[in-house]
Design a protein around this motif. Structure first.
Motif, short mmCIF file in Angstrom:
data_model
loop_
_atom_site.label_atom_id
_atom_site.label_comp_id
_atom_site.label_asym_id
_atom_site.label_seq_id
_atom_site.Cartn_x
_atom_site.Cartn_y
_atom_site.Cartn_z
N TRP A 22 -11.92 -16.73 -19.80
CA TRP A 22 -11.17 -16.84 -18.36
C TRP A 22 -11.46 -15.42 -17.60
N CYS A 23 -11.34 -15.58 -16.24
CA CYS A 23 -11.35 -14.20 -15.46
C CYS A 23 -10.44 -14.70 -14.23
N ASP A 24 -9.64 -13.58 -14.04
CA ASP A 24 -8.84 -13.47 -12.89
C ASP A 24 -9.15 -12.38 -11.94
N PRO A 25 -9.67 -12.58 -10.80
CA PRO A 25 -10.30 -11.37 -9.90
C PRO A 25 -9.32 -10.88 -9.47
N ILE A 26 -9.65 -9.77 -8.55
CA ILE A 26 -8.71 -8.82 -7.79
C ILE A 26 -8.12 -9.92 -6.75
N SER A 27 -6.96 -9.85 -6.21
CA SER A 27 -6.53 -10.79 -5.33
C SER A 27 -7.25 -10.49 -3.98
N GLY A 28 -7.47 -11.57 -3.27
CA GLY A 28 -8.07 -11.53 -2.14
C GLY A 28 -9.77 -11.33 -2.06
N HIS A 29 -10.28 -11.23 -3.31
CA HIS A 29 -11.82 -11.17 -3.58
C HIS A 29 -12.34 -12.50 -3.57
N ASP A 63 -27.74 -26.24 -19.87
CA ASP A 63 -27.87 -27.31 -20.67
C ASP A 63 -26.58 -26.95 -21.76
N ARG A 64 -26.08 -25.67 -21.75
CA ARG A 64 -25.05 -25.18 -22.78
C ARG A 64 -23.77 -24.42 -21.97
N PHE A 65 -24.08 -23.98 -20.86
CA PHE A 65 -23.05 -23.09 -20.10
C PHE A 65 -22.67 -23.90 -18.91
N SER A 66 -21.43 -23.72 -18.71
CA SER A 66 -20.95 -24.21 -17.37
C SER A 66 -19.96 -23.17 -16.75
N ALA A 67 -19.68 -23.16 -15.43
CA ALA A 67 -18.69 -22.30 -15.00
C ALA A 67 -18.06 -22.93 -13.68
N GLU A 68 -16.77 -22.80 -13.72
CA GLU A 68 -16.01 -23.13 -12.46
C GLU A 68 -14.91 -22.38 -12.05
N ARG A 69 -14.86 -22.54 -10.75
CA ARG A 69 -13.88 -21.68 -9.98
C ARG A 69 -12.84 -22.69 -9.04
N LEU A 70 -12.18 -23.55 -9.55
CA LEU A 70 -11.86 -24.85 -8.97
C LEU A 70 -11.10 -24.34 -7.30
N LYS A 71 -10.20 -23.30 -7.52
CA LYS A 71 -9.39 -23.24 -6.23
C LYS A 71 -9.81 -21.97 -5.59
N GLY A 72 -10.96 -21.26 -6.30
CA GLY A 72 -11.43 -20.17 -5.60
C GLY A 72 -10.73 -18.96 -5.76
N VAL A 73 -10.03 -19.07 -7.05
CA VAL A 73 -9.34 -17.79 -7.66
C VAL A 73 -9.92 -17.43 -8.69
N ASP A 74 -9.13 -17.98 -9.84
CA ASP A 74 -9.70 -17.61 -11.29
C ASP A 74 -10.81 -18.57 -11.65
N SER A 75 -11.54 -18.30 -12.65
CA SER A 75 -12.47 -18.85 -13.23
C SER A 75 -12.78 -19.09 -14.67
N THR A 76 -13.41 -19.90 -14.96
CA THR A 76 -13.72 -20.21 -16.57
C THR A 76 -15.23 -20.20 -16.79
N CYS A 92 -16.80 -10.15 -16.21
CA CYS A 92 -16.35 -10.76 -15.05
C CYS A 92 -16.40 -9.50 -14.04
N ALA A 93 -16.67 -9.85 -12.68
CA ALA A 93 -16.43 -8.80 -11.60
C ALA A 93 -16.02 -9.75 -10.44
N SER A 94 -15.52 -8.90 -9.42
CA SER A 94 -15.20 -9.83 -8.11
C SER A 94 -15.42 -8.59 -7.02
N SER A 95 -15.61 -8.97 -5.89
CA SER A 95 -15.83 -8.13 -4.65
C SER A 95 -15.17 -9.04 -3.52
N LEU A 96 -14.66 -8.17 -2.39
CA LEU A 96 -14.26 -8.65 -1.34
C LEU A 96 -15.17 -9.88 -0.65
N GLY A 97 -16.43 -9.71 -0.32
CA GLY A 97 -17.32 -10.25 0.20
C GLY A 97 -18.67 -10.45 -0.42
N SER A 98 -19.66 -11.03 0.10
CA SER A 98 -21.05 -11.23 -0.40
C SER A 98 -22.04 -10.21 -0.15
N LEU A 99 -21.79 -9.36 0.93
CA LEU A 99 -22.80 -8.42 1.21
C LEU A 99 -22.27 -7.09 1.44
#
Lengths: 114, 110
Positions: A22-29, A63-76, A92-99
């Motif tokens: 489980w991963c909880d990113p920095i709020s707002g990322h 085939d064996r790995f899956s990842a989800e971030r259902l509400k756009g916050v934390d991820s599994t 796990c890592a997070s950033s404000l945006g993608s660029l």
């Protein structure tokens, strides 16, 4: 100071079992990344989310790995079934945006498959 | 193929000596280059990025597009610089995806 949180810190599992991290990113990322780091190597991107959408999963063994971030916050990140070669550090890592924004890393989950 | 190569697994120097950690990359376009550092028992963190052109903790790195290198330098090493250093690149338009080298462990001895 806000940090990326990951749990568990350590996980030992038998091969063929299922395991989840489980991963909880920095709020707002908006961007969240899962990296795998095998001993002696640099981190390798497994999957990248922009909000709840996957933007890169080209290196994810689907085939064996899956990842989800259902509400756009934390991820599994899940592995089923685990194999001996999956033993690694999962970061796990997070950033404000993608660029052109800094990525902030969590402490990681050390997985050992026996 | 996009690749980052750090030829040295370990660099061992004495305090006060100059340090150069080598990084070469393979990428046909214009990447963004970074150095990340991981101190003992701490998380991976950004040290510097080439577009900032700044010196952090006395470290500098210059992007040499002709030699496709981004070596990290410090004129006088300190014991607290001992850590694992990773060079990384983001391909242009690559959604901030980081491609890391294998890392170099810097050991600064008193």
């Amino acid at each position: 100071e806000a940090e990326v949180a990951q749990s568990p810190r350590y996980k030992i599992t038998e091969k063929s079992q299922a395991v989840a991290f489980w991963c909880d990113p920095i709020s707002g990322h908006a961007t969240l990344y899962w990296y795998r780091q095998i001993l002696g190597q640099g981190p390798e991107l497994l999957v990248q989310f922009q909000d709840e959408s996957v933007v890169d999963d080209s290196q994810l063994p689907k085939d064996r790995f899956s990842a989800e971030r259902l509400k756009g916050v934390d991820s599994t990140l899940k592995i089923q079934p685990a194999e001996l070669g999956d033993s690694a550090m999962y970061l796990c890592a997070s950033s404000l945006g993608s660029l052109n924004t800094e990525a902030f890393f969590g402490q990681g989950t050390r997985l050992t498959v026996v | 193929a996009q690749r980052v190569t750090q030829p040295e697994k370990l660099l061992s120097v004495f305090k006060g000596a100059p340090v150069e950690l080598k990084c070469n990359y393979s990428y046909s376009g214009s990447p963004e280059l970074f150095w990340y550092v991981q101190y003992s028992r701490q998380r991976l963190q950004l040290l510097l990025r080439h577009i900032s052109r700044e010196s952090i903790k006395g470290f500098t790195a210059d992007l040499n597009k002709g030699e496709t290198s981004f070596h990290l330098k410090k004129p006088f090493a300190q014991e607290e610089d001992s850590a694992m250093y990773y060079c990384a690149l983001t391909p242009y338009g690559g959604y901030n995806k980081l491609i890391f080298g294998a890392g170099t462990r810097l050991a600064v001895h008193p």
